[in-house]
Design a protein around this motif. Structure first.
Motif, short mmCIF file in Angstrom:
data_model
loop_
_atom_site.label_atom_id
_atom_site.label_comp_id
_atom_site.label_asym_id
_atom_site.label_seq_id
_atom_site.Cartn_x
_atom_site.Cartn_y
_atom_site.Cartn_z
N TYR A 95 22.89 44.62 0.29
CA TYR A 95 23.54 45.02 -1.09
C TYR A 95 24.87 44.82 -0.92
O TYR A 95 25.73 44.59 -1.89
N ILE B 231 26.07 41.17 -1.42
CA ILE B 231 25.60 40.71 -2.70
C ILE B 231 26.92 41.30 -3.76
O ILE B 231 27.13 40.62 -4.43
N SER B 232 26.93 42.77 -3.57
CA SER B 232 28.19 43.15 -4.37
C SER B 232 29.67 42.51 -4.02
O SER B 232 30.19 42.15 -5.04
N SER C 248 29.42 39.10 -5.84
CA SER C 248 29.52 39.23 -7.09
C SER C 248 31.03 39.54 -7.64
O SER C 248 31.67 39.07 -8.68
N ARG D 139 27.16 31.65 -8.09
CA ARG D 139 27.09 33.24 -7.70
C ARG D 139 25.75 33.58 -7.90
O ARG D 139 25.05 34.11 -6.96
N ASN D 140 24.97 33.01 -8.99
CA ASN D 140 23.70 33.35 -9.03
C ASN D 140 22.69 32.87 -8.06
O ASN D 140 21.82 33.42 -7.54
N ILE E 215 23.27 34.91 -4.58
CA ILE E 215 22.69 36.15 -4.73
C ILE E 215 21.27 36.04 -4.52
O ILE E 215 20.48 36.78 -3.90
N ARG E 216 20.50 35.04 -5.46
CA ARG E 216 19.07 34.76 -4.86
C ARG E 216 18.75 34.47 -3.69
O ARG E 216 17.71 35.02 -3.04
N LEU F 152 18.84 37.71 -1.30
CA LEU F 152 17.66 38.46 -2.04
C LEU F 152 16.55 38.12 -1.14
O LEU F 152 15.53 38.83 -0.94
#
Length: 89
Positions: free
Chosen positions: A4, A7-8, A11, A79-80, A83-84, A87
């Motif tokens: 996380y 990811i942060s 982002s 970015r998306n 992040i995916r 995850l």
């Protein structure tokens, strides 16, 4: 387990770049001192993102520079995607 923090971080970096692009667009509407060190820094950060898009769009000759808009959409997509990907790890 997803990281996380990473990811942060991703982002936040993409959000900062988007904000810098928006600031650059707003500055282009006004007469400003191009010799200002902060404006030069802003251009150094955003130009590597905007220039390739502008070069691709130059053949279309639409009369306005929409490279910032395309850059923001592309950065959001990247970015998306990142992040995916994180995850799923």
């Amino acid at each position: 387990m997803p990281n996380y923090f990473l990811i942060s971080l991703i982002s936040n970096v993409f959000q900062i770049i988007n904000i810098l692009i928006i600031i650059r667009v707003l500055l282009s509407w006004f007469n400003y001192n191009a010799q200002n060190q902060y404006i030069r820094l802003l251009y150094k950060i955003t130009e590597p993102i905007l220039a390739p898009i502008r070069n691709l769009l130059s053949s279309f000759n639409i009369g306005i520079d929409i490279s910032p808009l395309i850059a923001i959409f592309a950065l959001s997509f990247i970015r998306n995607f990142l992040i995916r990907l994180l995850l799923q790890i």
